[in-house]
Design an enzyme around this catalytic site. Structure first.
Site, PDB file in Angstrom:
ATOM      1  N   LYS A  13     -35.320 -40.866  58.993  1.00  0.00           N
ATOM      2  CA  LYS A  13     -35.834 -39.537  58.388  1.00  0.00           C
ATOM      3  C   LYS A  13     -36.039 -38.719  60.445  1.00  0.00           C
ATOM      4  CE  LYS A  13     -38.257 -39.594  54.868  1.00  0.00           C
ATOM      5  NZ  LYS A  13     -38.219 -41.121  54.937  1.00  0.00           N
ATOM      6  N   ARG A  88     -41.656 -33.460  48.956  1.00  0.00           N
ATOM      7  CA  ARG A  88     -42.243 -34.591  48.155  1.00  0.00           C
ATOM      8  C   ARG A  88     -41.801 -35.193  46.997  1.00  0.00           C
ATOM      9  NH1 ARG A  88     -42.491 -37.962  53.211  1.00  0.00           N
ATOM     10  NH2 ARG A  88     -43.394 -39.928  52.884  1.00  0.00           N
ATOM     11  N   ARG A 127     -41.064 -51.369  62.369  1.00  0.00           N
ATOM     12  CA  ARG A 127     -41.282 -50.165  63.236  1.00  0.00           C
ATOM     13  C   ARG A 127     -42.510 -49.866  63.926  1.00  0.00           C
ATOM     14  NH1 ARG A 127     -41.045 -44.219  59.394  1.00  0.00           N
ATOM     15  NH2 ARG A 127     -42.896 -45.523  58.574  1.00  0.00           N
ATOM     16  N   ARG A 160     -47.787 -47.979  62.093  1.00  0.00           N
ATOM     17  CA  ARG A 160     -49.069 -47.389  61.198  1.00  0.00           C
ATOM     18  C   ARG A 160     -49.758 -48.549  59.849  1.00  0.00           C
ATOM     19  NH1 ARG A 160     -44.116 -43.314  59.530  1.00  0.00           N
ATOM     20  NH2 ARG A 160     -45.437 -43.537  57.463  1.00  0.00           N
ATOM     21  N   ARG A 171     -44.814 -47.805  48.494  1.00  0.00           N
ATOM     22  CA  ARG A 171     -44.186 -46.546  48.648  1.00  0.00           C
ATOM     23  C   ARG A 171     -42.872 -45.914  48.377  1.00  0.00           C
ATOM     24  NH1 ARG A 171     -44.923 -47.368  54.518  1.00  0.00           N
ATOM     25  NH2 ARG A 171     -43.114 -45.411  54.955  1.00  0.00           N
TER      26      ARG A 171
HETATM   27  P1  ADP Z   1     -38.179 -42.608  58.192  1.00  0.00           P
HETATM   28  O1  ADP Z   1     -38.986 -41.557  59.232  1.00  0.00           O
HETATM   29  O2  ADP Z   1     -37.707 -42.310  57.212  1.00  0.00           O
HETATM   30  O3  ADP Z   1     -39.112 -43.697  57.181  1.00  0.00           O
HETATM   31  P2  ADP Z   1     -37.667 -43.717  60.438  1.00  0.00           P
HETATM   32  O4  ADP Z   1     -37.350 -43.103  61.374  1.00  0.00           O
HETATM   33  O5  ADP Z   1     -39.088 -44.129  61.001  1.00  0.00           O
HETATM   34  O6  ADP Z   1     -37.619 -43.479  59.064  1.00  0.00           O
HETATM   35  O7  ADP Z   1     -37.297 -45.170  60.662  1.00  0.00           O
HETATM   36  C1  ADP Z   1     -37.805 -46.360  60.615  1.00  0.00           C
HETATM   37  C2  ADP Z   1     -37.266 -47.650  61.424  1.00  0.00           C
HETATM   38  O8  ADP Z   1     -35.996 -48.043  60.673  1.00  0.00           O
HETATM   39  C3  ADP Z   1     -37.703 -47.022  62.500  1.00  0.00           C
HETATM   40  O9  ADP Z   1     -38.542 -49.046  63.174  1.00  0.00           O
HETATM   41  C4  ADP Z   1     -36.502 -47.222  63.495  1.00  0.00           C
HETATM   42  O10 ADP Z   1     -36.604 -47.590  64.803  1.00  0.00           O
HETATM   43  C5  ADP Z   1     -35.135 -48.091  62.521  1.00  0.00           C
HETATM   44  N1  ADP Z   1     -34.319 -46.971  62.299  1.00  0.00           N
HETATM   45  C6  ADP Z   1     -33.732 -46.164  62.462  1.00  0.00           C
HETATM   46  N2  ADP Z   1     -32.479 -45.512  62.084  1.00  0.00           N
HETATM   47  C7  ADP Z   1     -32.273 -46.903  62.384  1.00  0.00           C
HETATM   48  C8  ADP Z   1     -30.749 -47.404  61.902  1.00  0.00           C
HETATM   49  N3  ADP Z   1     -29.294 -46.561  62.339  1.00  0.00           N
HETATM   50  N4  ADP Z   1     -30.502 -48.962  62.031  1.00  0.00           N
HETATM   51  C9  ADP Z   1     -31.772 -49.708  62.554  1.00  0.00           C
HETATM   52  N5  ADP Z   1     -32.563 -49.204  62.322  1.00  0.00           N
HETATM   53  C10 ADP Z   1     -33.089 -47.990  62.712  1.00  0.00           C
HETATM   54  P1  AMP Z   2     -44.368 -40.483  56.004  1.00  0.00           P
HETATM   55  O1  AMP Z   2     -44.061 -40.146  57.993  1.00  0.00           O
HETATM   56  O2  AMP Z   2     -43.338 -39.278  56.358  1.00  0.00           O
HETATM   57  O3  AMP Z   2     -43.424 -41.723  55.489  1.00  0.00           O
HETATM   58  O4  AMP Z   2     -45.633 -40.023  55.591  1.00  0.00           O
HETATM   59  C1  AMP Z   2     -46.283 -41.070  55.457  1.00  0.00           C
HETATM   60  C2  AMP Z   2     -47.619 -40.443  54.483  1.00  0.00           C
HETATM   61  O5  AMP Z   2     -47.639 -38.850  54.747  1.00  0.00           O
HETATM   62  C3  AMP Z   2     -47.145 -40.718  53.107  1.00  0.00           C
HETATM   63  O6  AMP Z   2     -47.465 -41.650  53.224  1.00  0.00           O
HETATM   64  C4  AMP Z   2     -48.165 -39.983  52.108  1.00  0.00           C
HETATM   65  O7  AMP Z   2     -49.253 -40.203  51.846  1.00  0.00           O
HETATM   66  C5  AMP Z   2     -48.166 -38.592  53.274  1.00  0.00           C
HETATM   67  N1  AMP Z   2     -46.966 -37.730  53.359  1.00  0.00           N
HETATM   68  C6  AMP Z   2     -46.363 -37.045  54.905  1.00  0.00           C
HETATM   69  N2  AMP Z   2     -45.737 -36.054  53.497  1.00  0.00           N
HETATM   70  C7  AMP Z   2     -46.256 -36.080  52.575  1.00  0.00           C
HETATM   71  C8  AMP Z   2     -45.599 -34.594  51.649  1.00  0.00           C
HETATM   72  N3  AMP Z   2     -44.594 -33.812  51.939  1.00  0.00           N
HETATM   73  N4  AMP Z   2     -46.826 -34.835  50.759  1.00  0.00           N
HETATM   74  C9  AMP Z   2     -47.348 -35.746  49.917  1.00  0.00           C
HETATM   75  N5  AMP Z   2     -47.583 -36.738  50.837  1.00  0.00           N
HETATM   76  C10 AMP Z   2     -47.333 -36.952  52.009  1.00  0.00           C
END
Ligand code: ADP
Ligand code: AMP
Length: 217
Positions: A13, A88, A127, A160, A171
């Site tokens: 995302k 969420r 990541r 993270r 999660r």
């Molecule tokens: P989210 O925001 O949904 O938690 P991220 O955008 O942070 O996910 O992506 C999670 C991890 O996967 C990051 O390390 C990112 O670089 C990697 N990633 C994102 N898109 C792809 C893809 N299409 N193929 C492989 N790895 C990816």
């Molecule tokens: P994310 O970066 O989207 O993976 O979010 C990291 C963490 O932030 C999540 O695991 C939750 O603890 C908190 N968080 C982010 N967005 C929300 C939301 N809309 N509602 C509640 N907690 C959230």
């Protein structure tokens, strides 16, 4: 365009939000990024959010909703926005609906990024996130040219706290229990589109833009 991204943690995302928001010329609003910025600045909001984030649980709705309400009231969000990580759960989705209704508007589309659990674990365990600009990298799938340093802004990368395997599994449970019902919720409103979110990042952005085109206005 007013757009929400949904998908499990690690679906990509944040990665796609950056490109899609730039294409659509709307601000990207990531609740996770806002919480992390507050944690690192040591604010009261960060202090309240941290214990939930570290466990991989959702931060309580009243904290999250107040934060989103303030952010959506800012000038740059008036003409459109991309929400990454909010709503969420169904109560947050209902509150968002009411918030937008009060502003005389509503969501245009909700884009679901579909990936399986094993891919999520692979992605999250490698990541790395930039302290400066929040850009996300991956040690194998998208490494920066110098290890530990962001190519985009030169700041340090960090892993993270919630990207440990045990927390990742929790999660995912939270996702299936609380967030996945949003797919039905938005499908029932006729604004859900889903895409396969595996493969090269650019291909996924192309898929996303093609899926969003019919909803643009
Ligand atoms: P989210 O925001 O949904 O938690 P991220 O955008 O942070 O996910 O992506 C999670 C991890 O996967 C990051 O390390 C990112 O670089 C990697 N990633 C994102 N898109 C792809 C893809 N299409 N193929 C492989 N790895 C990816
Ligand atoms: P994310 O970066 O989207 O993976 O979010 C990291 C963490 O932030 C999540 O695991 C939750 O603890 C908190 N968080 C982010 N967005 C929300 C939301 N809309 N509602 C509640 N907690 C959230």
């Amino acid at each position: 365009m007013r757009l929400v991204l949904v998908g499990p943690p690690g679906a990509g995302k944040g990665t796609q939000a950056e490109f899609v928001a730039a294409h659509l010329q709307v601000p990207k609003i990531s609740t996770g990024d806002i919480f992390r910025a507050n944690v690192s600045q040591g604010t009261e909001l960060g202090r309240r959010a941290k214990e939930y984030m570290d466990r991989g649980d959702l931060v309580p709705d009243e904290v999250t909703v107040a934060m989103v309400r303030d952010r959506l009231a800012e000038d740059d969000a008036r003409k459109g926005f991309l929400l990454d990580g909010f709503p969420r759960n169904v109560p947050q989705a209902r509150i968002l609906e009411d918030m937008l209704l009060d502003m005389g508007t509503g969501l245009d589309v909700v884009l679901e990024l579909v990936v399986d659990d094993e891919e999520v674990v692979r992605r999250l365990s490698g990541r790395r996130t930039c302290r400066g600009c929040s850009h996300v990298w991956h040690v194998d799938f998208d490494p920066p040219s110098v290890e530990g340093i962001c190519d985009a802004c030169g700041s340090e990368l960090f892993q993270r706290d919630d990207d440990r395997e045990e927390t990742i599994r929790h999660r995912l449970e939270v996702y299936y229990e609380q967030t996945a019902p949003l797919v039905e919720f938005y499908a029932a409103r006729g604004i859900l589109v889903g895409i396969d979110a595996t493969g090269p990042v650019d291909d996924i952005t192309d898929r996303a833009m093609a899926a969003l085109r019919p909803h643009s206005r």
